[in-house]
Design an enzyme around this catalytic site. Structure first.
Site, PDB file in Angstrom:
ATOM      1  N   HIS A   1      45.097  38.156  48.659  1.00 27.48           N
ATOM      2  CA  HIS A   1      45.432  36.754  48.341  1.00 27.48           C
ATOM      3  C   HIS A   1      46.635  36.644  47.397  1.00 27.48           C
ATOM      4  CE1 HIS A   1      41.789  35.247  50.315  1.00 27.48           C
ATOM      5  NE2 HIS A   1      41.174  36.285  49.768  1.00 27.48           N
TER       6      HIS A   1
ATOM      7  N   ASN B   1      37.116  30.623  52.562  1.00 25.16           N
ATOM      8  CA  ASN B   1      38.161  30.988  53.522  1.00 25.16           C
ATOM      9  C   ASN B   1      38.245  29.902  54.590  1.00 25.16           C
ATOM     10  OD1 ASN B   1      38.974  33.407  52.375  1.00 25.16           O
ATOM     11  ND2 ASN B   1      37.696  34.679  53.687  1.00 25.16           N
TER      12      ASN B   1
ATOM     13  N   TYR C   1      35.395  39.591  41.406  1.00 24.22           N
ATOM     14  CA  TYR C   1      36.426  38.570  41.110  1.00 24.22           C
ATOM     15  C   TYR C   1      36.707  38.470  39.611  1.00 24.22           C
ATOM     16  CZ  TYR C   1      37.051  37.112  45.914  1.00 24.22           C
ATOM     17  OH  TYR C   1      37.374  37.096  47.245  1.00 24.22           O
TER      18      TYR C   1
END
Ligand code: NDP
Length: 491
Positions: free
Chosen positions: A58, A131, A341
């Site tokens: 990303h 997504n 994350y």
């Protein structure tokens, strides 16, 4: 935001006014430079440190601010502070991205798209790290690094590698559902404004009494789904590699604010017992005929960032950023993302990434978590490091509301085998594509155009994978791919 009209005096990074920002201190008019020139040294030293680690995935993205509005009550499902009453609005920041490309790569490349949102509620930030496809390539997170590496560059040539790409996919066939989404025209969206977002993962929406339901969230573009063909996307890659970024910025600048309508699919724990599909398997959807979409809100993007780096590059999303009324499910890929994350943000932005204004919750109060590099708040002043019962009373806590979900079993390594079930939903997608003229043809030719560069063994394994989805798909793919393979590579 700085007042652009006010005349300001230029200074060095330390605030000392500088007479000429374009000149350096030196000995005479031609002699060497002086180390004492803090302005120059600091300018260069800062320049040398401008880049922070690029996101491993990303990396290329664009974003904006906006708001969410609750359109339909869902208080029968969750005590989420964002859903107290119809009409309630919550501010948000959004970041779109491609997945595999580096920071300078083209927006219109064939790739899934990230669609991340951070809602600033008065009980913490709630992040949707979604997504534009409802499923993913894998269901065991241990495969994630190897999968991503195969979609990136070869360790020796530093080139994208068709063999590596298809060898991985055809050897891990639980991916086939997502591969079909990727190589359909939805793999090349026309713009960020014209694509949907899906939670993909199952979450739990909980009530204060400990009861809960399993949910999946869908956000459908109000601009209508619009895609590029492979040819249009390829043309745009060279004509304007930043097309999606530009389209988003300019539409918001013009006052054409994109919006998405949000729906939830809901399954009770009792329904899950009898449900055909494993709701913790990220390669599967919940068929909409069996689990209808229930509308609950809409979000709109209406403000561009003032500074991309500060507000979008530094935006740090995580599925573990949750609020009361929402909990993760046992989906193993989600479980791994809950860790990974924030971990990547600590690496990329530092321990205190949640102090950066775009990430800062409205209400955070946690004086037992303090110090660390780049502490830029008052660091909770003189409040004690530990819970104190004496005056002043430092804090109150809320009642526990955790959903009472129980699990039993031995601790063991569990490999998740590929079975016939893994081809059923891809087969349904082949049928969905057949409803619109040209869509099946595009899927076949998009895969063929890529697969024709792979070795014969890998091509054969890939035909086998798609034949298990549908005989016709496998046969058409073989025919079209082999016609594109250079004669020297056909043996
Ligand atoms: P349905 O016939 O009820 O729904 C099919 C869904 O497919 C539509 O609602 C639409 O979802 C989506 N769709 C339409 N055109 C395309 C396209 N060209 N490419 C990709 N998706 C498209 O079927 P099911 O719910 O039983 O699902 C059948 C297949 O549809 C699944 O295997 C899955 O691949 C795909 N799908 C299913 C979704 C789900 O959550 N059930 C969501 C998206 C796709 P939307 O309006 O969200 O675009």
């Amino acid at each position: 935001m700085p007042d652009q009209k006010k005349q300001r005096v230029y200074t060095d990074g330390n605030g000392r006014p500088i007479e000429n920002p374009k000149a350096s201190q030196r000995v005479g008019s031609n002699g060497p430079l002086l180390l004492q020139d803090f302005h120059l040294i600091d300018l260069l030293a800062h320049f040398d440190r401008e880049r922070i680690p690029e996101r491993v995935v990303h990396a290329k993205g664009a974003g904006a601010y906006g708001f969410f509005e609750l359109t339909d009550p869902v208080d029968d499902l969750t005590s989420n502070p964002m859903f107290r009453h119809v009409g309630q609005k919550t501010k948000l920041v959004c970041r779109f991205s491609t997945v595999g490309g580096e920071k300078g790569s083209a927006d219109s490349a064939r790739d899934p798209r990230g669609f991340a949102l951070k809602f600033y509620t008065d009980e913490g930030n709630w992040d949707w790290v979604f997504n534009n496809t409802p499923i993913f390539f894998l269901r065991d997170p241990s495969k994630f690094p190897m999968f991503i590496h195969t979609q990136k560059r070869h360790p020796q040539t530093n080139l994208k590698d068709t063999n590596m790409f298809w060898d991985y996919l055809s050897s891990n066939q639980e991916c086939v559902h997502q591969v079909m989404h990727l190589f359909s025209d939805r793999g090349t969206p026309y713009s960020y404004r014209h694509m949907n977002a899906y939670s993909g993962h199952t979450f739990k929406w909980t009530k204060p009494d400990g009861t809960y339901n399993y949910v999946q969230i869908h956000c459908k573009t109000d601009q209508g789904n619009k895609t590029f063909t492979a040819e249009e996307a390829a043309k745009m890659e060279s004509a304007n590699p930043d097309w999606h970024t530009e389209d988003l910025f300019n539409s918001i600048k013009k006052g054409e604010y994109p919006s998405w309508t949000c729906y939830v699919q809901v399954l009770s724990p009792e329904q899950v017992e009898k449900f055909r599909w494993n709701i913790f398997d990220l390669t599967k959807v919940w068929p909409q005929k069996e689990v209808p979409l229930r509308r609950f809100g809409r979000f709109t993007l209406n403000k561009n960032p003032e500074n991309y780096f500060s507000e979008i590059e530094q935006a740090a999303f995580s599925p573990s950023h949750l609020v009361p009324g929402v909990e993760p499910s046992a989906d193993p890929v989600l479980q791994a993302r809950l860790f990974s994350y924030p971990d990547t943000h600590r690496h990329r932005l530092g321990t205190n990434y949640q102090q950066i204004p775009v990430n800062k919750p409205l209400n955070a109060f946690n004086p037992f978590q303090r110090d660390g590099a780049m502490t830029v708040t008052d660091n909770y002043g003189s409040l004690p490091h530990y819970p104190s019962t004496s005056e002043p009373n430092l804090y109150t806590t809320v009642k526990p509301t955790q959903a009472k979900e129980t699990w039993h079993g031995a601790a063991e390594v569990v490999a998740l085998p590929v079975t016939d079930e893994d081809y059923v939903q891809p087969r349904a997608l082949w049928g969905v594509l057949g409803r619109t003229p040209g869509q099946q043809e595009h899927l076949v030719s998009n895969i063929a155009g890529h697969l024709c560069g792979a070795d014969k063994r890998i091509r054969e394994a890939t035909y086998g994978m798609f034949t298990r989805v549908h005989q016709d798909l496998g046969a058409r793919l073989r025919q079209e791919t082999e016609a594109k393979v250079p004669i020297s590579a056909r043996l």
